[in-house]
Design an enzyme around this catalytic site. Sequence first.
Site, PDB file in Angstrom:
ATOM      1  N   ARG A 181     -25.722  -0.229   7.391  1.00 50.66           N
ATOM      2  CA  ARG A 181     -25.668  -1.211   7.237  1.00 50.66           C
ATOM      3  C   ARG A 181     -25.793  -2.806   8.255  1.00 50.66           C
ATOM      4  O   ARG A 181     -26.289  -3.567   8.073  1.00 50.66           O
ATOM      5  CB  ARG A 181     -24.037  -1.482   6.590  1.00 50.66           C
ATOM      6  CG  ARG A 181     -23.449  -0.655   5.922  1.00 50.66           C
ATOM      7  CD  ARG A 181     -21.876  -0.853   5.490  1.00 50.66           C
ATOM      8  NE  ARG A 181     -22.031  -2.236   4.043  1.00 50.66           N
ATOM      9  CZ  ARG A 181     -20.582  -2.940   3.167  1.00 50.66           C
ATOM     10  NH1 ARG A 181     -20.065  -3.036   4.835  1.00 50.66           N
ATOM     11  NH2 ARG A 181     -21.275  -3.737   2.672  1.00 50.66           N
TER      12      ARG A 181
ATOM     13  N   LYS B 265       1.121  -1.449   0.063  1.00 57.95           N
ATOM     14  CA  LYS B 265       0.308  -0.307  -0.636  1.00 57.95           C
ATOM     15  C   LYS B 265       0.988   1.634  -0.320  1.00 57.95           C
ATOM     16  O   LYS B 265       1.915   1.790   1.110  1.00 57.95           O
ATOM     17  CB  LYS B 265      -0.902  -0.125   1.458  1.00 57.95           C
ATOM     18  CG  LYS B 265      -1.919   1.658   0.943  1.00 57.95           C
ATOM     19  CD  LYS B 265      -3.102   0.806   2.431  1.00 57.95           C
ATOM     20  CE  LYS B 265      -4.236   2.318   1.909  1.00 57.95           C
ATOM     21  NZ  LYS B 265      -5.005   1.568   3.430  1.00 57.95           N
TER      22      LYS B 265
ATOM     23  N   GLU C 202     -20.008  -3.770  10.384  1.00 58.43           N
ATOM     24  CA  GLU C 202     -20.746  -2.593  11.334  1.00 58.43           C
ATOM     25  C   GLU C 202     -22.066  -3.782  11.970  1.00 58.43           C
ATOM     26  O   GLU C 202     -21.894  -3.235  12.943  1.00 58.43           O
ATOM     27  CB  GLU C 202     -21.666  -1.866  10.627  1.00 58.43           C
ATOM     28  CG  GLU C 202     -20.616  -0.829   9.701  1.00 58.43           C
ATOM     29  CD  GLU C 202     -19.577  -1.078   8.917  1.00 58.43           C
ATOM     30  OE1 GLU C 202     -18.441  -0.618   8.645  1.00 58.43           O
ATOM     31  OE2 GLU C 202     -20.160  -2.493   8.700  1.00 58.43           O
TER      32      GLU C 202
END
Length: 636
Positions: free
Chosen positions: A412, A293, A384
Site C-alpha cells: 500500500r 469486541k 502504512e
Amino acid sequence: MNKERQFSVQKAVRLADLHLPSDLKHLNYPQCSVLCEEIRSLLIDTVLKTGGHLASNLGVVELTLALHRKFDSPKDRIVWDVGHQAYVHKILTGRAKELPSLRQTGGLSGFPKPAESQHDTFVTGHSSTAISAAFGMAEAMRMSHDDTHYAIAVVGDGAMTGGLAYEGLNNAGKSRSNLIVILNDNNQAISKNVGAIAKYLTKIRSSSDYVRAKWKFESVIRKAPAIGDQMAITLKSAKDKLRQNLVQTTMFEDLGFVYLGPVDGHDSEALDEVLDVAKSYRRPVLVHVRTVKGKGYKPAEDNPGEYHGVPRENPDIDRIDLDAKDPELSIDECFSTVFGRALTQLGKHDERICAITAAMKYGTGLQFFYAAHPNRFYDVGIAEQHAVTFCAALASMGMVPVFAVYSSFLQRAFDQLLHDAAISRYHMVLGVDRAGIIGEDGETHQGIFDIPYLTVIPGIRIYSPATYAELQLCLKKAVCEDQGLVALRYPRGKESESFPMKPNIRYTHIEGADMLLVTYGKISERVYQTYEKLRTQGVSCGLLKLTEIYPIAEDALEIAVRYPKICFVEESSGTGGLSEKFAAALMRIGWRGCWRCRAIDGFVQQGSVGDCLERVGLGMDALLACAEELAHEQPS
C-alpha cells in the site's frame, strides 16, 4: 410471505429453520436475542477449531443481524471494511453449514469474496477501503436511477486510522447518494487504538444523550401521518441552526454527513430504529455504533487483542496478556519474535535506532523494543503510507528507522517508498514480515508480491534469510552497515529445525555436476531436500542458496554461469520475480543453457501453507519432477 410461513417464523429461531436472509425481517426481538446466542456459540465452537478472527465477529452479531433485517442484500450493497468481521454476515446469508470449512482449501474464505456469494459485494482484506467502495456503488445506483436501494460501509474505528477512509468521507460527503457508513466503535483495532482519532471518538461518545435524543426525535416525527416528513425537515432546519450556536458539530457533519449515534451495538431494537432513521435521509449518513469486541465470550472480552485472531485447532493453548509489562510473556519463538528481540538488542547500542509499526506491535514482534525503548517506538495506526514517509523524515534527521510490516500491507505504501525514501537515498530498514505463502487468510494476505514491487526501486537492497541465525546477521548488517533503503523479508512461523544449511554455507556442489538449483528464503529447505533426493538417485547437481538476494551478487552469477542447466525455485510471484532478474543477468554475461523456473503464477487462495505450496507447484513431488526433467535434458 404466506400465513403458513409467518406462523413457522414466529416459532423458529434456529438458523437451520430459517430462509436466510429474508426470514430475519420477521423475527421479534426475543427471537433475535436467541438467534444471536446461537450464532455466538457457532462462532466460538467453529473458529477455535479452524482458526480465524474470533473477537471481531463476536462483537458484530447484533449489528449484522440488524443490517440484514433493515436492508435487502444483495440489492442493498453491504461492504465490510477489512472483512475479517464478516463471518456473521456469511452465516446470515446461508453459509452456516459451510463454516467448518472456513479458511481451508476449497472452503469458505475468511474475508468477503464475490465469487463465493452474491451477498459478498466487494473483495476486502485490507483496511480502510469500504467507504470509497460503497460510495462508488451508491453513485452507480444514482446514475442508474435506482433511488430505492443503499450502499452500506461497515467500518471499524481501527480502520479510521487509515487515510483512505478520510479520502472516501471527504469525497462522499459532497454527494446526495444513498450511502450509509456504519462506524463500529469498539475502541480496538487488533489491540488498543492509538492516536488522535481514538481520542476524538471518545470525546464524541460523551454527547450520546444529545444525539440519541436527536435521532429518536426525528424517527417519531417522520412516523407522524401525512405531515411527518415535512415537519421533520422544518424542525430539523430550526434545530440545526440552534445547535450551531450551542453545540460543536462533529467532524463527520463538517464533512457533509448526517451523524447519528452513538447507539448501543448490542441492542437490536435501538439498531433497528437508528437504521430506519438513517435510511430516511437519502443522503450520506454516518451511524456511530458502540460494540464490545469479543462480546459473549469472556476470555475474548477480557483480552480482545489476543482473540482477534486465534490459531487453528488449538483451543487449549496458553493465552498471553498482550498488554503485559513483561514482553517475555510472549508467544512461542518465531521469525517475528527473533526479529523483535534482535532489533531490541541493536537499539541498546545505538540510540538512533527507532521502531515503527502500523498497528501490529505484537504481530511483528516489536513489543520487546517497545518495552526496552518506549521513547523510540511508534505505532502509527493502520497507516502504512504515513509510516514510510514518517520513517523517511526520521532518516533525514539522522535517525535509523526500522519499519516492521506485513508484506501484503507494505504494498500500500509503494509510492512513498519510491518517492519519499528512495530518491533521497535515506537509510531506513523495512522488516517485511509474512513474506511468502502465509496460508489461511488467502489472496489478500499472501506475501508473494514484495519481490516484484520492491526490486523496481532504484538503489534498494533486499535480504531473504531462511533461518533465525541468518535473520539476525542480516538485520545487523541492514541496520548498522548498509546505506539507503534496505528490505529484510522473512516468513511467517518458525524456522525448520532440520534444515542443515548454516548461515556461512550458501553453495554446495557435487563434482562433475552440470545442473544447479538456485533458491532463497524459507523454501530453501524444500529445495535442499530435493537436492538430497537427487543425490540418492545418482543425479549430480549443485545448490546455490541466496540470502542477500538483490542486487544480484556478481559471485552468485560467477557460480551459476558455469552450469549449462539451471532450475530456479522461489516462493514469490514469478512475474517480476527474482528468477526473471537472475536469468536476465546471466544472459547479459553470455550464459545460454537450459532454464527452468518454479514460482507462483497469479493469486493464491486460502488453505494451509502446505496445501498452498502444493497447489502452486512448489510441493516436493513437483520440485523433484522439475529437477529430474531438467537433469535429462540435453543443452542445445
